[in-house]
Design a protein around this motif. Structure first.
Motif, PDB file in Angstrom:
ATOM      1  N   ARG A 191     -27.642  12.133 -28.689  1.00  8.98           N
ATOM      2  CA  ARG A 191     -26.186  12.326 -28.482  1.00  8.98           C
ATOM      3  C   ARG A 191     -26.144  13.160 -27.149  1.00  8.98           C
ATOM      4  O   ARG A 191     -26.529  14.224 -26.970  1.00  8.98           O
ATOM      5  CB  ARG A 191     -25.858  13.318 -29.609  1.00  8.98           C
ATOM      6  CG  ARG A 191     -25.918  13.134 -31.125  1.00  8.98           C
ATOM      7  CD  ARG A 191     -24.814  11.682 -31.141  1.00  8.98           C
ATOM      8  NE  ARG A 191     -24.755  11.100 -32.514  1.00  8.98           N
ATOM      9  CZ  ARG A 191     -25.237   9.858 -32.700  1.00  8.98           C
ATOM     10  NH1 ARG A 191     -25.773   9.103 -31.803  1.00  8.98           N
ATOM     11  NH2 ARG A 191     -25.196   9.305 -33.842  1.00  8.98           N
ATOM     12  N   PRO A 192     -25.597  12.383 -26.112  1.00  9.19           N
ATOM     13  CA  PRO A 192     -25.340  13.126 -24.916  1.00  9.19           C
ATOM     14  C   PRO A 192     -24.480  14.401 -24.701  1.00  9.19           C
ATOM     15  O   PRO A 192     -24.783  15.177 -23.960  1.00  9.19           O
ATOM     16  CB  PRO A 192     -24.677  11.747 -24.053  1.00  9.19           C
ATOM     17  CG  PRO A 192     -24.856  10.719 -24.954  1.00  9.19           C
ATOM     18  CD  PRO A 192     -25.134  11.081 -26.439  1.00  9.19           C
ATOM     19  N   ALA A 193     -23.480  14.587 -25.771  1.00  9.77           N
ATOM     20  CA  ALA A 193     -22.719  15.848 -25.634  1.00  9.77           C
ATOM     21  C   ALA A 193     -23.500  16.951 -25.916  1.00  9.77           C
ATOM     22  O   ALA A 193     -23.537  17.953 -25.154  1.00  9.77           O
ATOM     23  CB  ALA A 193     -21.648  15.595 -26.658  1.00  9.77           C
ATOM     24  N   SER A 194     -24.474  16.745 -27.067  1.00  8.93           N
ATOM     25  CA  SER A 194     -25.378  17.993 -27.326  1.00  8.93           C
ATOM     26  C   SER A 194     -26.656  17.867 -26.727  1.00  8.93           C
ATOM     27  O   SER A 194     -27.305  18.982 -26.663  1.00  8.93           O
ATOM     28  CB  SER A 194     -25.398  18.012 -29.022  1.00  8.93           C
ATOM     29  OG  SER A 194     -26.222  16.996 -29.463  1.00  8.93           O
ATOM     30  N   GLN A 195     -27.008  16.739 -25.946  1.00  5.35           N
ATOM     31  CA  GLN A 195     -28.356  16.501 -25.497  1.00  5.35           C
ATOM     32  C   GLN A 195     -29.349  16.904 -26.370  1.00  5.35           C
ATOM     33  O   GLN A 195     -30.641  17.401 -26.079  1.00  5.35           O
ATOM     34  CB  GLN A 195     -28.526  17.446 -24.268  1.00  5.35           C
ATOM     35  CG  GLN A 195     -27.467  17.139 -23.246  1.00  5.35           C
ATOM     36  CD  GLN A 195     -27.747  17.863 -21.740  1.00  5.35           C
ATOM     37  OE1 GLN A 195     -28.483  17.290 -21.127  1.00  5.35           O
ATOM     38  NE2 GLN A 195     -27.350  19.199 -21.628  1.00  5.35           N
ATOM     39  N   ALA A 220     -35.680  17.215 -34.471  1.00  4.13           N
ATOM     40  CA  ALA A 220     -34.938  17.453 -33.656  1.00  4.13           C
ATOM     41  C   ALA A 220     -35.353  18.118 -32.383  1.00  4.13           C
ATOM     42  O   ALA A 220     -36.195  19.045 -32.545  1.00  4.13           O
ATOM     43  CB  ALA A 220     -33.662  18.178 -34.010  1.00  4.13           C
ATOM     44  N   GLU A 221     -35.073  17.411 -31.238  1.00  5.29           N
ATOM     45  CA  GLU A 221     -35.448  17.899 -29.695  1.00  5.29           C
ATOM     46  C   GLU A 221     -34.074  17.877 -28.985  1.00  5.29           C
ATOM     47  O   GLU A 221     -33.516  16.903 -29.205  1.00  5.29           O
ATOM     48  CB  GLU A 221     -36.511  17.359 -29.256  1.00  5.29           C
ATOM     49  CG  GLU A 221     -37.749  17.062 -29.772  1.00  5.29           C
ATOM     50  CD  GLU A 221     -38.778  16.251 -29.239  1.00  5.29           C
ATOM     51  OE1 GLU A 221     -39.302  16.862 -27.979  1.00  5.29           O
ATOM     52  OE2 GLU A 221     -39.066  15.245 -29.367  1.00  5.29           O
ATOM     53  N   LYS A 222     -34.137  19.005 -28.216  1.00  2.00           N
ATOM     54  CA  LYS A 222     -32.924  19.212 -27.317  1.00  2.00           C
ATOM     55  C   LYS A 222     -33.438  19.433 -25.887  1.00  2.00           C
ATOM     56  O   LYS A 222     -34.282  20.047 -25.546  1.00  2.00           O
ATOM     57  CB  LYS A 222     -32.355  20.539 -27.489  1.00  2.00           C
ATOM     58  CG  LYS A 222     -31.050  20.913 -26.872  1.00  2.00           C
ATOM     59  CD  LYS A 222     -30.589  22.055 -27.041  1.00  2.00           C
ATOM     60  CE  LYS A 222     -29.331  22.307 -26.295  1.00  2.00           C
ATOM     61  NZ  LYS A 222     -28.120  21.450 -26.021  1.00  2.00           N
TER      62      LYS A 222
END
Length: 283
Positions: A191-195, A220-222
């Motif tokens: 998700r580009p918005a939350s990266q 999940a990874e950010k």
């Protein structure tokens, strides 16, 4: 790893990381330590050995390679299954290779809230471990804890997944991996918005009776930018060093990382000595 979801991946984790080459990672760590560490005197390990803390140690592949090279080891991971694998590998190594090797200490803790009884000489946090802390406040706290437990002049060596790795290499893709006793189906979304990259996995493990056991896993990874890393380091009182340029040292020869730079960005942070101030590149 810093993600409790890795608990269910533990039996198959070394298969998934079979291209890891722990010796190459250990070479890299030792070269960085030799060039950039300003720690003085004997280490905090037994008989003055360097005491290394591996945050998100997983099944201990890198920890145990460093153990072979004369380091005392503390490994921390939140997943009990990973630590069980690490302890089994350590026992086999000491039985098969050298019974005189010191026994590593593996602890089940959250890497963003870990506690130790004393200081360490070197900290590593590798293989995208920090990216699994998808809340920035948890990542910032990890840096503060590292600064608290690291001896003056000692290094924190870590890497972060690049934006390309999360958005393109993993991206919105599906993966399918088959091994002798394990099958992994992996569906990824970025998700580009939350990266944030989210992986939904199904792991099938063959039992002794020939049937398969299913585990559903969510990871999940950010993505975190170099600017964010500089902010965390500065707030923790750590001096960020560029391993390519050697800044603030005069280092004319780059130390090549053990993995493609397009997929991971490697960092070194050092705890200043009492008479050493902080310096940073301009942002």
């Amino acid at each position: 790893m810093g993600d409790p979801s890795y608990q269910h991946l533990a039996p198959a984790y070394d298969l998934l990381q079979q291209d890891l080459a722990p010796s190459a990672w250990a070479d890299y760590i030792q070269k960085l330590e030799a060039r950039f560490s300003l720690r003085c005197g004997a280490g905090d390990g037994q008989d003055g050995r360097t005491l290394l803390l591996d945050l998100g140690c997983g099944t201990g592949s890198i920890s145990l390679e460093m153990l072979r090279r004369g380091y005392d080891i503390i490994g921390i991971d939140v997943a009990a299954g990973m630590l069980e694998q690490a302890k089994s590998k350590a026992a086999r190594m000491r039985a098969d290779d050298d019974a005189s090797l010191p026994e590593p200490l593996f602890l089940q803790q959250d890497i963003s809230q870990f506690e130790l009884y004393g200081t360490v000489d070197l900290i590593v946090c590798l293989l995208d471990t920090i990216n699994h802390l998808v809340r920035p406040d948890r990542a910032a706290r990890l840096f503060r804890l590292c600064a608290n437990y690291l001896n003056p002049g000692g290094l924190l060596v870590f890497d972060l997944a690049s934006r390309r790795h999360l958005s393109r290499t993993l991206g919105n893709r599906q993966f399918f991996q088959i091994y002798e006793n394990h099958t992994l189906i992996w569906h990824n979304r970025y998700r580009p918005a939350s990266q944030i990259s989210r992986s939904e996995m199904v792991l099938f493990t063959r039992r002794t009776d020939g049937c398969y056991e299913r585990q559903d896993i969510a990871i999940a990874e950010k993505y975190y930018s170099p600017k964010q890393v500089r902010q965390w380091s500065r707030a923790a009182g750590l001096q960020l060093i560029d391993p390519a340029s050697g800044s603030p040292e005069d280092s004319r020869t780059a130390i090549p990382p053990p993995a493609p730079a397009a997929e991971r960005r490697f960092y070194i942070a050092r705890k200043p000595q009492a008479n050493e101030g902080l310096s940073y590149e301009s942002e």
